[in-house]
Design an enzyme around this catalytic site. Structure first.
Site, mmCIF file in Angstrom:
data_model
loop_
_atom_site.group_PDB
_atom_site.id
_atom_site.type_symbol
_atom_site.label_atom_id
_atom_site.label_comp_id
_atom_site.label_asym_id
_atom_site.label_seq_id
_atom_site.Cartn_x
_atom_site.Cartn_y
_atom_site.Cartn_z
ATOM 1 N N TYR A 105 -1.902 -0.651 10.993
ATOM 2 C CA TYR A 105 -2.155 -1.277 9.686
ATOM 3 C C TYR A 105 -0.952 -1.059 8.759
ATOM 4 C CZ TYR A 105 -3.638 -1.635 4.851
ATOM 5 O OH TYR A 105 -3.673 -1.932 3.509
ATOM 6 N N LYS A 133 2.066 -3.606 6.895
ATOM 7 C CA LYS A 133 2.464 -3.661 5.470
ATOM 8 C C LYS A 133 3.965 -3.462 5.339
ATOM 9 C CE LYS A 133 -1.501 -4.397 3.531
ATOM 10 N NZ LYS A 133 -1.777 -5.722 2.971
ATOM 11 N N ARG A 165 -9.219 15.065 9.518
ATOM 12 C CA ARG A 165 -9.154 13.752 10.173
ATOM 13 C C ARG A 165 -7.712 13.511 10.605
ATOM 14 N NH1 ARG A 165 -10.898 8.560 6.563
ATOM 15 N NH2 ARG A 165 -8.947 9.074 5.506
ATOM 16 N N SER A 217 0.835 -1.196 0.000
ATOM 17 C CA SER A 217 0.000 0.000 0.000
ATOM 18 C C SER A 217 0.871 1.248 0.000
ATOM 19 C CB SER A 217 -0.854 -0.029 1.274
ATOM 20 O OG SER A 217 -1.465 1.207 1.484
ATOM 21 N N ALA A 218 0.343 2.317 -0.567
ATOM 22 C CA ALA A 218 1.040 3.612 -0.520
ATOM 23 C C ALA A 218 1.179 4.105 0.916
ATOM 24 C CB ALA A 218 0.268 4.635 -1.339
ATOM 25 N N ARG A 228 -5.382 12.679 -3.623
ATOM 26 C CA ARG A 228 -5.054 11.252 -3.667
ATOM 27 C C ARG A 228 -5.030 10.809 -5.122
ATOM 28 N NH1 ARG A 228 -4.145 12.510 0.661
ATOM 29 N NH2 ARG A 228 -4.810 11.672 2.654
HETATM 30 P P1 NAD Z 1 -11.002 -6.989 1.479
HETATM 31 O O1 NAD Z 1 -11.196 -6.933 2.932
HETATM 32 O O2 NAD Z 1 -12.175 -6.780 0.591
HETATM 33 O O3 NAD Z 1 -10.301 -8.359 1.066
HETATM 34 C C1 NAD Z 1 -9.424 -9.041 1.922
HETATM 35 C C2 NAD Z 1 -9.885 -10.491 1.992
HETATM 36 O O4 NAD Z 1 -8.998 -11.216 2.843
HETATM 37 C C3 NAD Z 1 -11.283 -10.635 2.569
HETATM 38 O O5 NAD Z 1 -12.059 -11.430 1.693
HETATM 39 C C4 NAD Z 1 -11.065 -11.338 3.919
HETATM 40 O O6 NAD Z 1 -12.138 -12.177 4.235
HETATM 41 C C5 NAD Z 1 -9.766 -12.086 3.662
HETATM 42 N N1 NAD Z 1 -8.961 -12.365 4.861
HETATM 43 C C6 NAD Z 1 -8.535 -11.492 5.806
HETATM 44 N N2 NAD Z 1 -7.801 -12.129 6.749
HETATM 45 C C7 NAD Z 1 -7.747 -13.432 6.369
HETATM 46 C C8 NAD Z 1 -7.134 -14.598 6.918
HETATM 47 N N3 NAD Z 1 -6.458 -14.563 8.071
HETATM 48 N N4 NAD Z 1 -7.284 -15.771 6.269
HETATM 49 C C9 NAD Z 1 -7.991 -15.842 5.115
HETATM 50 N N5 NAD Z 1 -8.606 -14.781 4.554
HETATM 51 C C10 NAD Z 1 -8.476 -13.581 5.170
HETATM 52 O O7 NAD Z 1 -9.842 -5.937 1.121
HETATM 53 P P2 NAD Z 1 -9.361 -5.379 -0.281
HETATM 54 O O8 NAD Z 1 -9.739 -3.943 -0.361
HETATM 55 O O9 NAD Z 1 -9.744 -6.311 -1.363
HETATM 56 O O10 NAD Z 1 -7.797 -5.404 -0.037
HETATM 57 C C11 NAD Z 1 -7.004 -6.515 -0.429
HETATM 58 C C12 NAD Z 1 -5.579 -6.291 0.029
HETATM 59 O O11 NAD Z 1 -5.101 -5.052 -0.527
HETATM 60 C C13 NAD Z 1 -5.414 -6.136 1.547
HETATM 61 O O12 NAD Z 1 -4.217 -6.780 1.918
HETATM 62 C C14 NAD Z 1 -5.298 -4.653 1.753
HETATM 63 O O13 NAD Z 1 -4.547 -4.326 2.903
HETATM 64 C C15 NAD Z 1 -4.579 -4.218 0.488
HETATM 65 N N6 NAD Z 1 -4.834 -2.821 0.132
HETATM 66 C C16 NAD Z 1 -6.111 -2.390 0.013
HETATM 67 C C17 NAD Z 1 -6.363 -1.056 -0.292
HETATM 68 C C18 NAD Z 1 -7.771 -0.540 -0.369
HETATM 69 O O14 NAD Z 1 -7.961 0.688 -0.242
HETATM 70 N N7 NAD Z 1 -8.775 -1.358 -0.585
HETATM 71 C C19 NAD Z 1 -5.293 -0.179 -0.516
HETATM 72 C C20 NAD Z 1 -3.986 -0.681 -0.420
HETATM 73 C C21 NAD Z 1 -3.777 -2.007 -0.091
HETATM 74 C C1 WQD Z 2 -9.203 9.873 0.976
HETATM 75 C C2 WQD Z 2 -9.429 11.348 1.223
HETATM 76 C C3 WQD Z 2 -9.843 11.928 3.539
HETATM 77 C C4 WQD Z 2 -13.685 9.910 3.928
HETATM 78 C C5 WQD Z 2 -6.741 4.815 3.040
HETATM 79 C C6 WQD Z 2 -5.712 4.102 3.860
HETATM 80 C C7 WQD Z 2 -4.596 3.614 2.986
HETATM 81 C C8 WQD Z 2 -5.128 2.789 1.811
HETATM 82 C C9 WQD Z 2 -6.213 3.497 1.073
HETATM 83 C C10 WQD Z 2 -5.073 0.486 2.409
HETATM 84 C C11 WQD Z 2 -8.722 11.846 2.492
HETATM 85 C C12 WQD Z 2 -11.050 12.227 2.672
HETATM 86 C C13 WQD Z 2 -12.488 10.397 3.437
HETATM 87 C C14 WQD Z 2 -14.728 10.812 4.238
HETATM 88 C C15 WQD Z 2 -13.316 12.622 3.525
HETATM 89 N N1 WQD Z 2 -5.707 1.555 2.263
HETATM 90 N N2 WQD Z 2 -12.320 11.733 3.230
HETATM 91 N N3 WQD Z 2 -14.491 12.150 4.014
HETATM 92 O O1 WQD Z 2 -6.910 7.834 3.859
HETATM 93 O O2 WQD Z 2 -6.040 8.211 1.504
HETATM 94 O O3 WQD Z 2 -6.139 5.941 2.418
HETATM 95 O O4 WQD Z 2 -7.223 3.935 1.999
HETATM 96 O O5 WQD Z 2 -3.908 0.287 2.294
HETATM 97 O O6 WQD Z 2 -3.763 2.884 3.807
HETATM 98 O O7 WQD Z 2 -5.211 4.991 4.836
HETATM 99 O O8 WQD Z 2 -8.237 7.052 1.823
HETATM 100 O O9 WQD Z 2 -10.578 7.125 1.144
HETATM 101 O O10 WQD Z 2 -10.029 7.197 3.607
HETATM 102 O O11 WQD Z 2 -9.498 9.173 2.185
HETATM 103 O O12 WQD Z 2 -13.161 13.852 3.349
HETATM 104 O O13 WQD Z 2 -15.796 10.438 4.697
HETATM 105 O O14 WQD Z 2 -10.834 11.554 1.456
HETATM 106 O O15 WQD Z 2 -9.650 12.951 4.459
HETATM 107 O O16 WQD Z 2 -8.255 13.133 2.225
HETATM 108 P P1 WQD Z 2 -6.782 7.369 2.480
HETATM 109 P P2 WQD Z 2 -9.667 7.563 2.223
#
Ligand code: NAD
Ligand code: WQD
Length: 357
Positions: free
Chosen positions: A158, A162, A302, A130-131, A240
């Site tokens: 979190y 990562k 936030r 993740s970023a 973002r």
């Molecule tokens: P998600 O929660 O929809 O998917 C994650 C899946 O993993 C779920 O289906 C959950 O049931 C499963 N899971 C969690 N713990 C588990 C375990 N111990 N054993 C088996 N299954 C398990 O999330 P997503 O948005 O699809 O994200 C997928 C990956 O990408 C995650 O690792 C997340 O941290 C990473 N990521 C997500 C975002 C985002 O904004 N969605 C951004 C950056 C990185």
């Molecule tokens: C985006 C912008 C908020 C909700 C998060 C995780 C990051 C990654 C992606 C997993 C920000 C603003 C948000 C709201 C708002 N996930 N906002 N009102 O914080 O960039 O990243 O998701 O790896 O780790 O931190 O994403 O969508 O929460 O926020 O104004 O109700 O929207 O302040 O500027 P973020 P976000």
């Protein structure tokens, strides 16, 4: 170095938001897919839809990565040739409240997975990073847009999981000399499958901007709280790099193909568009998709938010021959299509189908 590898991909977390979209692309490209997911943040309905949308079969195991014995059995039963690892807990706020759960699930789960891979001689490994590992890239030493070389510093449990996992993968790559790993650093994923049959289905109140605004659009929330408009950006709201989940899915397949062709050891790739959007630009794009100005209110900042997270995606563009193809307008239009068809996500569908309405 050209390598010959097989065709069966084990996808952890494949029932989740990004995993399910990626599995569709894998199946379309002819890979065999074995999903392992404990469904702690997803629904079995997503698996049914993947099969329906792709017209292909897949194998699903409801297995927790914390249960190494069950996980190992999956490797014993199938000729797994590579692994894409999505499974993990991902809510920043929750991770501050229950850090041990996050460290155990994300880190121990990954260690178990890597141990199984080692026992079964599986080397190609794609990890969902993740970023968030860049912390605040506007601090000294950081740059915008963010290259992969930007110093890493995670600000919450979190993000620390990562960062820790990135480091442990790097160590294991060095030690083994065979583990071949892609660290994919996603910026801000959004969007849904263009059919509107698959999308993000958050439990409870959404933490992230796009799912929150989608619930405002469908009438489940009164208005969007914009967290601060006093940042040093053109309209005062943070920037973002939003990326469509289908572009993200394609990047996973491109990186897997790259690993299958090249031994890289451990290499990171940013997955973003290179273009930033403010919160108010997303609000406008979503309002345009819905056809009406959605209500919003300016609220305080936030905690922990940074002003700008925009990717430099050059490395992925050049090496993986991948780039984003979908705009923020398409992200918002596809999320709206999914949300209006499924105001309550997969549960809504289930409630209706169970009741035979
Ligand atoms: P998600 O929660 O929809 O998917 C994650 C899946 O993993 C779920 O289906 C959950 O049931 C499963 N899971 C969690 N713990 C588990 C375990 N111990 N054993 C088996 N299954 C398990 O999330 P997503 O948005 O699809 O994200 C997928 C990956 O990408 C995650 O690792 C997340 O941290 C990473 N990521 C997500 C975002 C985002 O904004 N969605 C951004 C950056 C990185
Ligand atoms: C985006 C912008 C908020 C909700 C998060 C995780 C990051 C990654 C992606 C997993 C920000 C603003 C948000 C709201 C708002 N996930 N906002 N009102 O914080 O960039 O990243 O998701 O790896 O780790 O931190 O994403 O969508 O929460 O926020 O104004 O109700 O929207 O302040 O500027 P973020 P976000």
């Amino acid at each position: 170095m050209t390598r010959e590898t097989g065709n069966t991909v084990l996808v952890t977390g494949g029932a989740g938001y990004i995993g399910s979209h990626t599995v569709i692309v894998l199946l379309e490209k002819g890979y065999n897919v074995v999903i392992v997911d404990n469904l702690c943040n997803s629904r079995f309905e997503a698996i049914k839809r993947i099969q329906k949308l792709s017209g292909k079969d897949l194998i699903f195991y409801r297995v927790d990565l914390l249960n190494e014995k069950d996980l190992d059995e999956v490797f014993s039963k199938h000729p797994v040739s590579s692994v894409i690892h999505f499974a993990g807990l991902k809510a920043v706020g929750e991770s501050v409240k229950i850090p041990l759960t996050y460290y155990k699930n994300n880190i121990t789960g990954t260690v178990h997975l890597l141990e199984c891979m080692k026992r079964h001689n599986v080397t190609d490994f794609v990890f969902s990073s993740s970023a968030t590992v860049y912390g605040d890239p506007t601090r000294p030493g950081g740059t915008i847009p963010i290259p992969e070389s930007c110093p890493r510093e995670a600000a919450n449990p979190y993000g620390k999981t990562k960062l820790f996992i990135e480091n442990l993968i790097e160590d294991e790559c060095k030690a083994s000399g065979s583990l071949n790993a892609a660290l994919l650093r996603y910026f801000n994923p959004g969007g849904a499958h263009p059919t509107g049959e698959l999308g993000e289905d958050p439990l409870g109140v959404p933490n992230n901007l796009i799912p929150y605004i989608a619930q405002v659009a469908v009438g489940r929330r009164e208005y969007l709280s914009v967290f601060g408009n006093d940042y040093p950006t053109p309209d005062g709201t943070p920037i973002r790099d939003y990326i469509h989940v289908c572009d993200l899915a394609e990047a996973h397949v491109a990186s897997l193909a790259y690993l299958q062709r090249n031994y890289v050891g451990c290499r990171a790739w940013n997955l973003g568009s290179g273009t930033g959007s403010t919160v108010l630009q997303i609000h406008r794009a979503f309002s345009k998709a819905v056809g009406t100005e959605l209500p919003y209110k300016i609220d305080p900042r936030r905690d922990g938010d940074v002003v700008n997270l925009t990717a430099d995606p050059k490395r992925a563009n050049e090496e993986l021959k991948w780039k984003t193809n979908r705009s923020i307008d398409e992200i918002c239009a596809d999320v709206w299509n999914w949300q209006r068809k499924h105001p309550y996500g997969f549960d809504f569908y289930k409630a209706n189908s169970d009741a035979n309405l």
